[in-house]
Design a protein around this motif. Sequence first.
Motif, mmCIF file in Angstrom:
data_model
loop_
_atom_site.group_PDB
_atom_site.id
_atom_site.type_symbol
_atom_site.label_atom_id
_atom_site.label_comp_id
_atom_site.label_asym_id
_atom_site.label_seq_id
_atom_site.Cartn_x
_atom_site.Cartn_y
_atom_site.Cartn_z
ATOM 1 N N ALA A 1 -2.984 -46.412 -10.859
ATOM 2 C CA ALA A 1 -4.455 -45.801 -11.733
ATOM 3 C C ALA A 1 -5.256 -44.964 -10.554
ATOM 4 C CB ALA A 1 -5.501 -46.937 -12.652
ATOM 5 N N GLU A 2 -5.871 -45.560 -9.572
ATOM 6 C CA GLU A 2 -6.075 -43.890 -8.516
ATOM 7 C C GLU A 2 -5.276 -44.197 -7.019
ATOM 8 O OE1 GLU A 2 -9.947 -45.648 -9.066
ATOM 9 O OE2 GLU A 2 -10.513 -44.474 -10.588
ATOM 10 N N SER A 3 -5.106 -43.304 -6.919
ATOM 11 C CA SER A 3 -4.338 -43.423 -5.479
ATOM 12 C C SER A 3 -4.898 -43.333 -4.571
ATOM 13 C CB SER A 3 -3.242 -43.027 -5.114
ATOM 14 O OG SER A 3 -3.771 -41.099 -5.013
ATOM 15 N N ASN A 4 -4.848 -43.418 -3.407
ATOM 16 C CA ASN A 4 -5.715 -43.008 -1.949
ATOM 17 C C ASN A 4 -5.532 -41.313 -1.610
ATOM 18 O OD1 ASN A 4 -2.834 -43.057 -1.595
ATOM 19 N ND2 ASN A 4 -3.739 -42.860 1.035
ATOM 20 N N ARG B 1 5.955 -37.603 -24.189
ATOM 21 C CA ARG B 1 7.048 -37.176 -25.136
ATOM 22 C C ARG B 1 8.113 -36.878 -24.879
ATOM 23 N NH1 ARG B 1 4.056 -30.999 -24.884
ATOM 24 N NH2 ARG B 1 2.370 -31.261 -26.928
ATOM 25 N N GLY B 2 8.856 -37.176 -23.784
ATOM 26 C CA GLY B 2 9.873 -37.448 -23.330
ATOM 27 C C GLY B 2 10.695 -38.556 -23.926
ATOM 28 N N GLY B 3 9.682 -39.758 -24.568
ATOM 29 C CA GLY B 3 10.390 -41.252 -24.182
ATOM 30 C C GLY B 3 10.257 -42.092 -22.373
ATOM 31 N N VAL B 4 9.624 -41.685 -21.987
ATOM 32 C CA VAL B 4 9.235 -42.245 -20.817
ATOM 33 C C VAL B 4 8.082 -43.105 -20.951
ATOM 34 C CG1 VAL B 4 9.095 -42.058 -17.854
ATOM 35 C CG2 VAL B 4 10.249 -40.621 -19.573
ATOM 36 N N ARG B 5 8.199 -44.293 -20.376
ATOM 37 C CA ARG B 5 6.603 -45.015 -20.648
ATOM 38 C C ARG B 5 6.093 -44.974 -18.804
ATOM 39 N NH1 ARG B 5 8.283 -51.229 -22.936
ATOM 40 N NH2 ARG B 5 6.089 -50.724 -22.927
ATOM 41 N N LEU B 6 5.249 -44.796 -18.831
ATOM 42 C CA LEU B 6 3.851 -44.753 -17.976
ATOM 43 C C LEU B 6 3.005 -46.066 -18.013
ATOM 44 C CD1 LEU B 6 3.199 -41.169 -17.518
ATOM 45 C CD2 LEU B 6 4.868 -42.600 -16.396
ATOM 46 N N PHE B 7 2.665 -46.500 -16.947
ATOM 47 C CA PHE B 7 1.901 -47.978 -16.761
ATOM 48 C C PHE B 7 1.074 -47.970 -14.718
ATOM 49 C CE2 PHE B 7 5.998 -49.335 -18.958
ATOM 50 C CZ PHE B 7 5.079 -49.518 -19.507
ATOM 51 N N LEU B 8 -0.310 -47.596 -15.335
ATOM 52 C CA LEU B 8 -1.302 -47.206 -14.690
ATOM 53 C C LEU B 8 -1.700 -49.113 -13.537
ATOM 54 C CD1 LEU B 8 -3.304 -45.321 -16.223
ATOM 55 C CD2 LEU B 8 -1.114 -45.126 -14.987
ATOM 56 N N TYR B 9 -0.857 -49.166 -12.190
ATOM 57 C CA TYR B 9 -1.079 -50.087 -11.772
ATOM 58 C C TYR B 9 -2.993 -50.710 -11.243
ATOM 59 C CZ TYR B 9 -0.007 -54.066 -8.636
ATOM 60 O OH TYR B 9 0.182 -55.365 -8.029
#
Length: 410
Positions: A294-297, A314-322
């Motif tokens: 979610a926030e990197s270094n 939009r292309g169907g890829v799912r993104l998950f924010l750690y």
Amino acid sequence: MGWMRRIRLRTVLQHTALAVAAVQGTTLAVLAVVDHRRKRTRKPAVFPRVAPRSVTAGGSEVTVYTYGEDLYRDMLDAIRQARSRVFFETFIWKGDAVGQAFKDALTEAADRGVEVYVVFDEFANLVVPRSFFHFPDNIHVRRHPIGRSWPSVRNSGRDHRKLVVVDDAVAFLGGYNIGSLYATDWRDTHAKLTGDIVWDAENAFIDFWNLFAGRRRPELPDVGGRTWQSDIRIHRNIPRNVVYPIRGVYLDAFDRAAHHIYLTHAYLIPDTDMLDALLRAARRGVDVRIIVPAESNHIVADWLSRGFYTQLLRGGVRLFLYQGAMVHAKTATIDGQWSTIGTANLDRLSLTGNYEINMEVLNADVARQMEEIFALDSSNTVELTLAAWRRRHAMVKFSETVLTPFRPLL
């Protein structure tokens, strides 16, 4: 009159370029201030983790680590038990308590007659006191120098590898640098290897060392392999030879995917081919999921990465924010069969710029373990939906557009 129009046009273009540069500079400056404040107020990291567990893959054994203290304990134990030689290579090596523990262990090994070879990246450690990198004469040291021929990739690639090999018996490779912060506050992935594959890791170090050998730094003996590996292979990016196999390994794996692709990456700044391969997989029904911090270094890397989110979602890829910690892993597992753990990020610096090392594993048991780790990591994420992403502030969208020209640099 024609020459006057050309002068006016040139003036307009110059003013426009200066204005764009000013906006970009201001954006970067603001991000730097935000990043500084964010790091000062960051809370101690809390995240789920699993204990290291060994899995057999052909004639080798793979142990996966997801917590730095577990990894460092076993790495230090291996170095302290070394009898013949230690190869130690890292990108960042902090001069703190953890860094000192490794330096002491290497020094003690050399003092008892073990041949110790050390490689670290000079640029990555500019903030570490120079005195920390003073070693006794019985340790062989190579400081990978700051490139003097930029933008020549062959001479400016950083040594981003993290590799330890002890006594032809055990090897460690993956995303973990050396330092106290990484021991407890970063979620990363590393692997310990024993058995037949250790020769491949050892050979990777020897080849890198010999690439820069000379009168002051003699070559290491180069011997043939003990056996051919079918389950595990080790791939190395070598800028000096303009060889970048890791990118090709990823692209081939994405193209083969039939059911799922699970990626965990610190920095997601794919080139056009990599992006297209992921989108093609999603279009043919593959479940493509990517975990990113979610926030990197690196706040600029975050903003450059976000420039791809709309197209991916939009292309169907799912993104998950750690959440709650920096996830620094560079891993993938596909279709319950194929996995990779290594040092290469999904960005241009790693895939076509730096010295990197990844292991590729074709083994269902390893893939199952990687899927379990991915599921646990997913429990500490928030999924980003396209609807939520579209609601971000207009200024944020503008800033992402302004920073687009910087993508090729990362």
